[in-house]
Design a protein around this motif. Structure first.
Motif, short mmCIF file in Angstrom:
data_model
loop_
_atom_site.label_atom_id
_atom_site.label_comp_id
_atom_site.label_asym_id
_atom_site.label_seq_id
_atom_site.Cartn_x
_atom_site.Cartn_y
_atom_site.Cartn_z
N CYS A 84 45.03 75.04 4.86
CA CYS A 84 44.00 74.15 4.33
C CYS A 84 42.94 74.96 3.60
O CYS A 84 42.52 76.02 4.08
CB CYS A 84 43.33 73.36 5.45
N GLY A 85 42.49 74.45 2.47
CA GLY A 85 41.45 75.13 1.73
C GLY A 85 41.93 76.46 1.19
O GLY A 85 43.11 76.65 0.90
N ARG A 86 41.00 77.40 1.09
CA ARG A 86 41.29 78.70 0.50
C ARG A 86 41.72 79.72 1.55
O ARG A 86 41.11 79.80 2.61
CB ARG A 86 40.06 79.23 -0.24
N HIS A 100 45.06 75.26 -0.51
CA HIS A 100 45.58 73.94 -0.11
C HIS A 100 47.07 73.87 0.22
O HIS A 100 47.61 72.78 0.36
CB HIS A 100 45.26 72.89 -1.18
N HIS A 132 43.21 65.65 2.17
CA HIS A 132 42.15 65.84 1.17
C HIS A 132 42.00 64.55 0.37
O HIS A 132 42.44 64.44 -0.78
CB HIS A 132 42.54 67.00 0.25
N CYS A 166 32.41 73.47 5.22
CA CYS A 166 33.16 73.15 6.43
C CYS A 166 32.19 72.93 7.59
O CYS A 166 31.26 73.73 7.79
CB CYS A 166 34.14 74.28 6.75
N VAL A 222 36.05 69.46 6.14
CA VAL A 222 35.38 69.93 4.92
C VAL A 222 34.85 68.70 4.19
O VAL A 222 35.57 67.70 4.02
CB VAL A 222 36.33 70.74 4.03
N TYR A 265 33.07 67.50 0.61
CA TYR A 265 32.87 67.94 -0.77
C TYR A 265 32.22 66.81 -1.55
O TYR A 265 32.78 65.71 -1.64
CB TYR A 265 34.22 68.31 -1.39
N PRO A 275 38.59 76.73 6.45
CA PRO A 275 39.14 77.52 5.34
C PRO A 275 39.33 78.98 5.75
O PRO A 275 38.53 79.54 6.51
CB PRO A 275 38.06 77.37 4.25
#
Length: 276
Positions: free
Chosen positions: A59-61, A86, A154, A201, A230, A232, A248
């Motif tokens: 998940c995420g970076r 992702h 997401h 996060c 998270v 955004y 992340p």
């Protein structure tokens, strides 16, 4: 109908309906939720990159696209330079895991390169008139190695429903916020939550519980037993509330090991009601 370029048996689109709720899945596009309508009102931003896509097996970076499993280091494709973002599931065509009914669907894909470990990911969708339950499971191959993994969703919730009403308002209580470093990743410090806009996060040890309210129009609650979300809010078109199994870069900082006898499973429930 099967989309050209995708494996035989992979449908373009699956529609589920319950009451006045309608959900559209795109198994040929990473099994993302392409649309969620309640009473004809679309709740998700439209477009091939939007709706609600799945984040798996991370998940995420992931920092610099690198993660370690024991003493072995792996390099993932850097698709959000300098990081990998992702997971691979959103780029993959998924296959039917169980017969689809009017209100339920289940799809899977087998982990493969560039992910270095064999396994299987399954996404189950259960639609009801006022809610949808989503479940992701990540399994290691019976004869394969264990590996760290993450899973989550997401969703791009429309900032404005386009019916003359007000923009969405977010409400949640978090125990902490992961402080972001210059590399856009948590730097290891936990801070008191600060006002948005966010690409951050949050830790929710009692479970994810976020309410989105379009005043006098609609209220949506995003719940999960998972402890991480998270949020955004940096784009004008939509806001994201992303329940996920870890933060992340969690493959490195908080690895959750998937073994042949201990799969990773995460669920979220999105419930809604009209207001006003």
């Amino acid at each position: 109908m099967t989309r050209p370029g995708y494996p035989r048996g992979v449908s373009n689109e699956t529609k589920l309906t319950a009451g006045d709720a309608e959900l559209t899945l795109r198994p040929d596009q990473g099994c993302r939720i392409a649309s969620l309508k309640v009473g004809g009102t679309e709740l998700l931003r439209q477009g091939d990159k939007f709706g609600a896509f799945l984040m798996v097996p991370w998940c995420g970076r992931t920092e610099n696209g690198v993660f370690r499993n024991g003493g072995v280091t792996h390099q993932l494709p850097v698709d959000a330079p300098p990081h990998a973002i992702h997971g691979t599931g959103r780029h993959t065509a998924w296959r039917e895991a169980a017969p689809t009914t009017g209100t339920t669907a289940a799809y899977y894909f087998d982990l493969a390169e560039p992910w270095p470990y064999p396994g299987r990911v399954t996404h189950t969708v259960e639609l009801a008139p006022q809610s949808v339950k989503l479940t992701l499971s990540v399994e290691a191959a019976a004869d394969g190695d264990s590996f760290p993994a993450q899973a989550g969703w997401h969703p791009w919730w429309l900032r404005n429903l386009g019916q003359g009403g007000q923009d969405v308002e977010l409400a949640f209580s978090a125990a902490w916020q992961e402080e972001r470093g210059d590399n856009h990743l948590p730097n290891g410090n936990r801070i008191d939550p600060v006002p948005g806009p966010w690409d951050d996060c949050f830790g929710m040890p009692d479970g994810v519980d976020v309410t989105l309210t379009w005043p006098a129009e609609m209220k949506v609650r995003v719940n999960s037993a998972a402890e991480w979300a998270v949020v955004y809010t940096e784009q004008p078109e939509a806001v994201c509330v992303e329940p996920q199994s870890g933060p992340p870069n969690g493959l490195n900082t908080l690895p959750r090991l998937v073994t042949p006898i201990d799969p990773l499973e995460i669920s979220t429930v999105w419930s809604w009601e009209r207001i006003g």
